[in-house]
Enzyme design. Structure first.
Site, PDB file in Angstrom:
ATOM      1  N   ALA A 119       0.844  -1.121  -0.265  1.00 34.37           N
ATOM      2  CA  ALA A 119       0.040  -0.052  -0.175  1.00 34.37           C
ATOM      3  C   ALA A 119       0.850   1.273  -0.086  1.00 34.37           C
ATOM      4  O   ALA A 119       0.735   2.181  -0.874  1.00 34.37           O
ATOM      5  CB  ALA A 119      -0.794   0.030   1.265  1.00 34.37           C
ATOM      6  N   ASP A 175      -4.112  -2.553   3.815  1.00 35.84           N
ATOM      7  CA  ASP A 175      -4.236  -1.837   2.619  1.00 35.84           C
ATOM      8  C   ASP A 175      -5.259  -0.987   2.789  1.00 35.84           C
ATOM      9  O   ASP A 175      -5.289   0.249   2.114  1.00 35.84           O
ATOM     10  CB  ASP A 175      -4.674  -2.803   1.475  1.00 35.84           C
ATOM     11  CG  ASP A 175      -3.405  -3.653   1.161  1.00 35.84           C
ATOM     12  OD1 ASP A 175      -3.228  -4.646   1.541  1.00 35.84           O
ATOM     13  OD2 ASP A 175      -2.801  -3.132  -0.040  1.00 35.84           O
TER      14      ASP A 175
HETATM   15  O1  MRU Z   1      -1.301  -7.184  -3.450  1.00 32.69           O
HETATM   16  P1  MRU Z   1      -0.142  -6.686  -2.678  1.00 32.69           P
HETATM   17  O2  MRU Z   1       1.035  -7.387  -2.793  1.00 32.69           O
HETATM   18  O3  MRU Z   1       0.184  -5.015  -2.923  1.00 32.69           O
HETATM   19  O4  MRU Z   1      -0.592  -6.551  -1.196  1.00 32.69           O
HETATM   20  C1  MRU Z   1       0.159  -6.156  -0.188  1.00 32.69           C
HETATM   21  C2  MRU Z   1      -0.377  -6.499   1.096  1.00 32.69           C
HETATM   22  O5  MRU Z   1      -1.609  -6.953   1.318  1.00 32.69           O
HETATM   23  C3  MRU Z   1       0.404  -5.616   2.161  1.00 32.69           C
HETATM   24  O6  MRU Z   1       0.225  -6.627   3.453  1.00 32.69           O
HETATM   25  C4  MRU Z   1      -0.042  -4.376   2.498  1.00 32.69           C
HETATM   26  O7  MRU Z   1      -0.041  -3.511   1.453  1.00 32.69           O
HETATM   27  C5  MRU Z   1       0.725  -3.604   3.426  1.00 32.69           C
HETATM   28  S1  MRU Z   1       2.262  -3.196   2.832  1.00 32.69           S
HETATM   29  C6  MRU Z   1       2.899  -2.327   4.233  1.00 32.69           C
END
Ligand code: MRU
Length: 357
Positions: free
Chosen positions: A60, A247
C-alpha cells in the site's frame, strides 16, 4: 540469532521499491524477486500504471509513493500553459487511481498531490517544482512513519518474539523498513531472539518471494510455511503473535489486507494468540465506515490456475481471485501506527488519532 551490525546498516543491502533520481522514476520489478534485481525506468505515465496494476511495485505505501512521482513522469520535458498542465494533471490523477482499488494509500497520495495544484503559480515550471517537493515529502514522511511504527511496536515483539506474518509488509512494500516488519527489525536490532513464521501467501507468493528474501537478507531468523500450515504451527505453540500490514483500515477498525489475513486472524482467536496490524496513518480511511464498504480487487483467474507461470489446474476450470479480505475489528488486538499503538474500541480511538487528540 541477534544482529551484530544493526538493521539500519543492513537495510542498505536491500533494494528500494521506489527510486526518484534526477526526475527519473525507477521501480524495482518485484515480480522477479528473489531471483533477479531489475529496475524498470518509467518514461511515461502508462509505465507507472502498468507497474502498479501488474504488481511490479506493490504494497500500500509503496504504490502511493510511486503514484505521487508517477503523476509527474514525462511532464518536465513538455512545455505547456498552466491551465493545460492543471487539466492534464487532473486526467492523470484519475487514471492512476484506477490502477488498483483496495489500498487507500494510492488515492490518498494522488489526492494530496492534486491539492497542491490549486495554489497560485506563476508558470507551469513553478507548479511542477512544487509537486516534486510534495512527492518527495510523501516519500520522506513514509520513511519516518515506518521507523516510528518500529518504535511503537518493538515492545510487543520483545514480549512475543515468535511472530507469524502474512504477505509482505516489509521494506519492499514501503519506502524502507516496513510496517509489520518494522517492529520485528527493531527487536532484532536490540538483540531479541526473534523468529518469524512466514506464510507463503498464495496466489502470488509475496511471503515466499519477498518477506523470506528480506528477512534472510537482514539475517532475521525465519521459517517459510504454506498458508495451510499456520493452524498446525499455532497448535504446536510456535506462534506468540501475528503481525500483518494493511491496505485500508475502515473507520470502525475493520482491516483489508492480503487474501488469507482473515483466516490468520480467526485462527489467532481460536488459539488465543494476539493478532496485530501495523500501518501508517495514511492507510486509515475515515471516509469508509466499515469493511463492508471496501472495494476488494478481483484479479485474473490465471493467478490461481498458474503458479509462477506454470499451469497447475485443469484447462477451463473456474476460479476466483479476490486479492484482499477484510478482518473484522473484533479480531484485532491493536493497530500500530507512527503516532501510537491504537487499541479497541477502534471506532472511538481511531477517531481520536485522526483528530489529533
Ligand atoms: O497485492 P499486494 O502485494 O500489493 O498486497 C500487499 C499487502 O496486502 C500488504 O500486506 C499491505 O499492502 C501492507 S504493505 C506495508
Amino acid at each position: 540469532m541477534t544482529n551484530p551490525g544493526g538493521v539500519t546498516n543492513s537495510l542498505k543491502a536491500l533494494p528500494k521499491a521506489v527510486l526518484w533520481d534526477n526526475r527519473i522514476l525507477c521501480l524495482l520489478d518485484q515480480r522477479r524477486l528473489p531471483g533477479e534485481r531489475s529496475l524498470i525506468r518509467c518514461n511515461k505515465i502508462e509505465d507507472v500504471f502498468e507497474c502498479i496494476q501488474q504488481l511490479a511495485v506493490r504494497g500500500a505505501p509503496a504504490i502511493g509513493i510511486a503514484a505521487a512521482y508517477g503523476l509527474l513522469v514525462g511532464l518536465f520535458e513538455s512545455d505547456r500553459s498552466l491551465t493545460a498542465l492543471r487539466a492534464n494533471l487532473a486526467e492523470r490523477a484519475h487514471y492512476l487511481i484506477a490502477a488498483r482499488p483496495t489500498a487507500v494509500n494510492l488515492p490518498w497520495a494522488v489526492t494530496r498531490m492534486m491539492a497542491v495544484t490549486s495554489g497560485e503559480f506563476g508558470s507551469s515550471g513553478e507548479l511542477l517544482d512544487r509537486l516534486e517537493q510534495e512527492a518527495i515529502a510523501i516519500h520522506q514522511e513514509d520513511i519516518s512513519a515506518c521507523h516510528q511504527i518500529g518504535n511503537h511496536g518493538v515492545s510487543l515483539v520483545r514480549q512475543r518474539p515468535n511472530v507469524l506474518t502474512h504477505c509482505n509488509a516489509g521494506s519492499l512494500a514501503v519506502s524502507e523498513l516496513g510496517t509489520a516488519l518494522a517492529p520485528i527489525y527493531r527487536a532484532y536490532e536490540e538483540g531479541v531472539e526473534v523468529h518469524v513464521l512466514v506464510d507463503e501467501t498464495r496466489p502470488l507468493l509475496q511471503g515466499a518471494r519477498l518477506t523470506a528474501y528480506e528477512l534472510q537478507a537482514l539475517g532475521v531468523s525465519c521459517t517459510l510455511i504454506t498458508d495451510s500450515m499456520a493452524a498446525h504451527m499455532m497448535a504446536l505453540g510456535a506462534v506468540d503473535m501475528a503481525l500483518v500490514g494493511a491496505d485500508r483500515v475502515a473507520a470502525n477498525g475493520d482491516v483489508a489486507n492480503k487474501i488469507g489475513t482473515l483466516g490468520v486472524a480467526i485462527l489467532c482467536r481460536h488459539f488465543d494468540i494476539p493478532f496485530y496490524v501495523a500501518c501508517p496513518v495514511s492507510t486509515i480511511d475515515a471516509d469508509t465506515a466499515s469493511g463492508a464498504n471496501i472495494n476488494i480487487e478481483q484479479r485474473s483467474m490465471m493467478e490461481v490456475t498458474h503458479v509462477m507461470g506454470e499451469q497447475v489446474a485443469p484447462d477451463n476450470i473456474n476460479a476466483v481471485n479476490p486479492a484482499f479480505d477484510v478482518t473484522p475489528a473484533n479480531l484485532i488486538a491493536g493497530i500500530i501506527t507512527e503516532k501510537m499503538l491504537v487499541e479497541p474500541p477502534f471506532d472511538q480511538n481511531l477517531k481520536k488519532l485522526l483528530n489529533g487528540s
